[in-house]
Enzyme design. Sequence first.
Site, PDB file in Angstrom:
ATOM      1  N   ASP A  96       0.748  -1.137   0.040  1.00 63.09           N
ATOM      2  CA  ASP A  96       0.154   0.018   0.096  1.00 63.09           C
ATOM      3  C   ASP A  96       0.825   1.164   0.160  1.00 63.09           C
ATOM      4  O   ASP A  96       0.173   2.497  -0.188  1.00 63.09           O
ATOM      5  CB  ASP A  96      -0.781  -0.022   1.222  1.00 63.09           C
ATOM      6  CG  ASP A  96      -2.044  -0.970   0.956  1.00 63.09           C
ATOM      7  OD1 ASP A  96      -2.087  -1.313  -0.125  1.00 63.09           O
ATOM      8  OD2 ASP A  96      -3.014  -0.916   1.857  1.00 63.09           O
ATOM      9  N   ASP A 115     -10.779  -8.084  10.718  1.00 68.10           N
ATOM     10  CA  ASP A 115     -10.687  -9.463  11.001  1.00 68.10           C
ATOM     11  C   ASP A 115     -11.792 -10.079  11.742  1.00 68.10           C
ATOM     12  O   ASP A 115     -12.505 -11.177  11.669  1.00 68.10           O
ATOM     13  CB  ASP A 115      -9.315 -10.011  11.434  1.00 68.10           C
ATOM     14  CG  ASP A 115      -8.670  -9.081  12.198  1.00 68.10           C
ATOM     15  OD1 ASP A 115      -9.246  -8.138  12.745  1.00 68.10           O
ATOM     16  OD2 ASP A 115      -7.674  -9.525  12.813  1.00 68.10           O
TER      17      ASP A 115
HETATM   18  O1  LIG Z   1      -3.261   0.492   4.756  1.00 74.13           O
HETATM   19  C1  LIG Z   1      -2.856  -0.790   5.379  1.00 74.13           C
HETATM   20  C2  LIG Z   1      -2.418  -0.880   6.866  1.00 74.13           C
HETATM   21  C3  LIG Z   1      -2.167  -2.110   6.933  1.00 74.13           C
HETATM   22  N1  LIG Z   1      -1.752  -2.915   6.012  1.00 74.13           N
HETATM   23  C4  LIG Z   1      -0.939  -4.407   6.473  1.00 74.13           C
HETATM   24  O2  LIG Z   1      -2.110  -5.074   7.106  1.00 74.13           O
HETATM   25  C5  LIG Z   1      -1.248  -5.876   8.118  1.00 74.13           C
HETATM   26  C6  LIG Z   1      -1.595  -5.569   9.775  1.00 74.13           C
HETATM   27  O3  LIG Z   1      -1.431  -4.167   9.893  1.00 74.13           O
HETATM   28  P1  LIG Z   1      -0.726  -3.684  11.358  1.00 74.13           P
HETATM   29  O4  LIG Z   1      -0.855  -2.307  11.307  1.00 74.13           O
HETATM   30  O5  LIG Z   1       0.661  -4.389  11.544  1.00 74.13           O
HETATM   31  O6  LIG Z   1      -1.697  -3.953  12.245  1.00 74.13           O
HETATM   32  P2  LIG Z   1      -1.626  -5.076  13.609  1.00 74.13           P
HETATM   33  O7  LIG Z   1      -2.527  -4.477  14.540  1.00 74.13           O
HETATM   34  O8  LIG Z   1      -0.503  -5.608  13.873  1.00 74.13           O
HETATM   35  O9  LIG Z   1      -2.333  -6.338  12.901  1.00 74.13           O
HETATM   36  C7  LIG Z   1      -3.445  -7.230  13.709  1.00 74.13           C
HETATM   37  O10 LIG Z   1      -4.693  -6.453  13.635  1.00 74.13           O
HETATM   38  C8  LIG Z   1      -5.189  -6.128  12.346  1.00 74.13           C
HETATM   39  C9  LIG Z   1      -6.543  -5.383  12.688  1.00 74.13           C
HETATM   40  O11 LIG Z   1      -7.355  -6.354  13.271  1.00 74.13           O
HETATM   41  C10 LIG Z   1      -5.334  -7.307  11.445  1.00 74.13           C
HETATM   42  O12 LIG Z   1      -5.892  -6.894  10.219  1.00 74.13           O
HETATM   43  C11 LIG Z   1      -4.105  -8.080  11.447  1.00 74.13           C
HETATM   44  O13 LIG Z   1      -4.040  -9.240  10.558  1.00 74.13           O
HETATM   45  C12 LIG Z   1      -3.654  -8.481  12.939  1.00 74.13           C
HETATM   46  O14 LIG Z   1      -2.010  -9.045  12.600  1.00 74.13           O
HETATM   47  C13 LIG Z   1       0.315  -5.384   7.938  1.00 74.13           C
HETATM   48  O15 LIG Z   1       1.104  -6.651   7.114  1.00 74.13           O
HETATM   49  C14 LIG Z   1       0.243  -4.105   7.321  1.00 74.13           C
HETATM   50  O16 LIG Z   1       1.298  -4.061   6.386  1.00 74.13           O
HETATM   51  C15 LIG Z   1      -1.844  -2.644   4.844  1.00 74.13           C
HETATM   52  O17 LIG Z   1      -1.676  -3.514   3.571  1.00 74.13           O
HETATM   53  N2  LIG Z   1      -2.510  -1.644   4.467  1.00 74.13           N
END
Ligand SMILES: O=c1ccn([C@@H]2O[C@H](COP(=O)(O)OP(=O)(O)O[C@H]3O[C@H](CO)[C@@H](O)[C@H](O)[C@H]3O)[C@@H](O)[C@H]2O)c(=O)[nH]1
Length: 422
Positions: free
Chosen positions: A54, A280
């Site tokens: 993204d 999710d």
């Molecule tokens: O605009 C965006 C924002 C995030 N991501 C990806 O989404 C994933 C999760 O995002 P992150 O910011 O790391 O969120 P976390 O809080 O660490 O992630 C947890 O919480 C999220 C929301 O519940 C879930 O989507 C994820 O699977 C879960 O691991 C990562 O690989 C990011 O690179 C994108 O591709 N685009």
Amino acid sequence: MCFTVNESEFPAVDIFVTTADPILEPCIITMNTVLSLLAVDYPAGKLALYLSDDGCSALTFYSLVEMTKFAKLWVPFCKKYNVQVRAPFRYFNSKSTPMEDDSTNMGNFARRSMLQLRGRSHVMVIQILLFSVVSNARTIHLLLRVSGVMTNAPLMLNVDCDMYANNPQVFLHAMCMVFGFKKEENYAFFQFPQAFYDGLKDDPFGSRFADAFVRIFAQLLFLAFYNMSNEDLHKMFGNSIELRESAAQILSESNSKIENRRSPSNFIEVGLLYGSTTEDVLTGLGIHGRGWRSAMTSTDPLAFLGCATTTYQSALTQQKRWVAGLFEVLFTDKNPLLLTVKGNLWFRQALGYFHLCLWAVHSCLDIAMLLGILERVVWEWEIWDSIVHDLEIRSFGFVVCAGMQIYFDVSKHSASFEKYVT
Ligand SMILES: O=c1ccn([C@@H]2O[C@H](COP(=O)(O)OP(=O)(O)O[C@H]3O[C@H](CO)[C@@H](O)[C@H](O)[C@H]3O)[C@@H](O)[C@H]2O)c(=O)[nH]1
């Protein structure tokens, strides 16, 4: 029951890896995740990996190109020597690596072996598609559409860019779940617990979520099985070969439509649900609400390992996003109680989801307990220890503890997930 399945009958899997920021999520970590997934024990022709960025970063693209060159050596090397840790940064940092003796040095050994294997590599194709999306849910949604046109596998694995496959047999474990149930067609998705390889000592910010009850409910990684027959798939996405020819047109259509899907009322039949930052959980609720089931397993070694947040600021930001997103779920049409009445969510499942969605409110209990303790201390100092008051505090403490106990019990025994430890 024991049965064997021929490798040629294994279902294809589309793997989705999402990344957004090459600074916060260093490319080297993302590429290690991709490499670990490409090297799993599963027929190579049955896997397709889609990496979305993204951030539209040139660095990520360049890393991807370089990574594919390395993958041509790394994947056959892992398979030939049955390497257990297939994320290179973990393999080469392994403490068991004998560094003193150069001839037995794991790095040198790997380099020599990989050079010998040169030429026996699998063919890898990189395709670049440009889209503009702004959240993980939308990204996965788009990947679903793109993969529907390109590979159209009936199974999908979704991982964050920092979650590498720690168990090379993770796909085989997943298949045991997918096909291991009596009524397998009732199962929609399968999960592995989120676990971390790093983090601070004693986990001061609770990033690793050592509490089992949080892990059970954290729908952070999942393997979704859409339970669609070939006929349904054909109806939904059409014949992949024909569609490939008109891919550009279809993709540009999906690109233009995706921007119209901001409103949660625009429910999308296939894909993740919008309307909460914890898409999710919302999607999981939607699936369970339709009466489908899910299962979770924990393998040894753990299936996936990721990076935990290590600073106060990042832990706070992450948990605030989760807490707010989960609370938001209560104000959507996927409210767990609503789904129990109108949908097919079991009451016990609803309680489990409620426990999770009310995470924001847990802080009230914490504050109340803290105030109770403070009040108690103050009363002690004032030597004003009336029995009546003592009773009040005790009963207050009991109510708080009982409330928490109920939360723990509900989360432990909730029927949301069936736990299989392999
Ligand atoms: O605009 C965006 C924002 C995030 N991501 C990806 O989404 C994933 C999760 O995002 P992150 O910011 O790391 O969120 P976390 O809080 O660490 O992630 C947890 O919480 C999220 C929301 O519940 C879930 O989507 C994820 O699977 C879960 O691991 C990562 O690989 C990011 O690179 C994108 O591709 N685009």
